[in-house]
Design a protein around this motif. Sequence first.
Motif: not given
Length: 632
Positions: A338-342, A351-355
């Motif tokens: 769910k890193g791209a969601a929140e 951060d490269k583990c977000v969005g």
Amino acid sequence: MSLSSRVLATTAAAVIGLVPVSAPALAQQSPEQQNPEYAPTMLVLDASGSMAAADPGGGTKMDAAKNAVRSFVTAAPDTSKVGLTAYGTATGSSDAEKAAGCQDVKVLRPADTIDKPGLTAAADGIVPSGYTPIGTALRTAAGALPQSGPRSIVLVSDGLDTCAPPDPCEVARELSAQGAEIVVHAIGFGVDDPSRAQLTCIAQTTGGTYTDAADGKTLEQVLPRVTATALRTYAAVGTPIAGTADHRTAPVAEPGQYLDVLDQKKQRYYAVDVPERATAYFSGTVSFPRDRGDASTANNVLNLRVYGRDGQDCNAFEFEQATRSTDGVALTVASMWKGAAEAPNGYAAHDKCVGGGRYYFTLEWAGVADGAPTRLPVELAVGIEPAVADPGPAAEPTPVTFAEPGGPTTPAVGGGSFNVAAPLPGTGRYTDTLQRGEFVFYRVKLDWGQGLAYRVRFGETPGRGIDNLSNITTTLYAPSRKEIDNDFAAYTGSEQVLPANEPALTTPPVRYLNREAADNKITEQAVAGYYYIAVKVGPNSGAGIAAPVPVELEIDIVGDPEPGPRYQDGTASTGTFGENEKAATGNEDAQATGESDSAVSPLVWGVVIALGAGLALISGVVVLLARRRGGR
């Protein structure tokens, strides 16, 4: 026992086999649409002179065998591949005819897509008269099957081989040496102890099962079930993909189903493009071939990690360990990312583990049992779920209450994997019979707002002691194939119910918002669709022959269907996760329920079955994580 470790920067829920796809315009696949292939199977019938003897139930033993074939043919799936071979039909049984009689094996029907009238007619035309060349018949049957992939032989004999050499057990070893891809199931039709020992040797040498049939009536019951067990082995389905040792060269996997191969202790990367605010799913499954070695030391571990853009480690790690892998375990590991969601805790927005962006999922066969194959096929499932705009009704994490169903029982033939799980259409009582060493699957559809409660009753079998001792297990899985709960016990032949210390295994009502519950186990079942029930009867502990075990599944579906979530791309879940053909096709049933073509759930699920050299998925080989309930 099974262990799992989570060092997660965000909530990670395991998903296996079925994956969501952001594709509102596509009709969703139900298990019926996946059309799994069945293992080509050759039925080998004894037509020696002794089969002309009287059967206790009336008529001859050959008459009884023909009736059993008719029963099997009636029940066989239309897409199964079944052939027929017979021995002993062309000569008599005098000494002068022995040389010719010991070569008297005929393939009456090839193992092509079943021709039910042709197969029945071929069996009806058999006239028993000759010798019993079992070894030669096994070689002939194997030669008439495809020369690669999982294959099965079902042998029905009323006595010993009268033509050795070749010795039938030696022939079975030849077949077993071909990568355990040919499995022989043997049925002894009114046999004595030496014949039973020989047939048992043939079956056990190839990883198959032996079953006694004392008379024609029993054979008529046994043959369809044993042959169904053989057919439960099926060929691979999915798109080939080749993971790499580095993220820079990783293949990009769009939502769907894939097949690859894992080497021991080598990490393989796969890239997945995840849109902004979407949820990504990734899973891997490996199945271990059966072996007759020491299962207690056959422990294997599968790792899964998630990496962000440019290969940054997202500190998302899961591992699953399976013991007794040589019982035929299928080991699964998965992540709901769910890193791209929140933004996960501890990660900044840049951060490269977000969005949204490209993420990398890795699988590694990290813990390897002694004597394990060098490589194993792996099934991969990849999916993307859009962000939700309206999640629907409030969370309800309390499990439903079980009410014992009444009414008559309904027969059901469990499948050897998730793909071919037998559908149980609703609340009721369903019966099946499991061979020792089988692990079979059933599925129950839950709409939004509905919960499931069930238990399994293992019936009584003859005999007590070590030869009748088996471990029994039942496991409940979410539509994602994530394990929800399980229970297990030792079975010694007396009636037993699982779960042993509670009324039933249960889920809460299916609500989207349950995925935000504090209990990870609840979040992993917050989706409508098919829930899977697996039932296992392990191999008997002793060297003797143990009877098949009758089972009864008591199913209780609780609650009325209710609306599901609506997604930000404008689509809506119309009630069943992973099965939404009605709304997608706009048929009359969908229109009658107020569902329109534009209201199609964006969650499309696919499935992958990986088979390769050295892997035979027979019913009883697909075994997932025998673990204590709550032992995660």
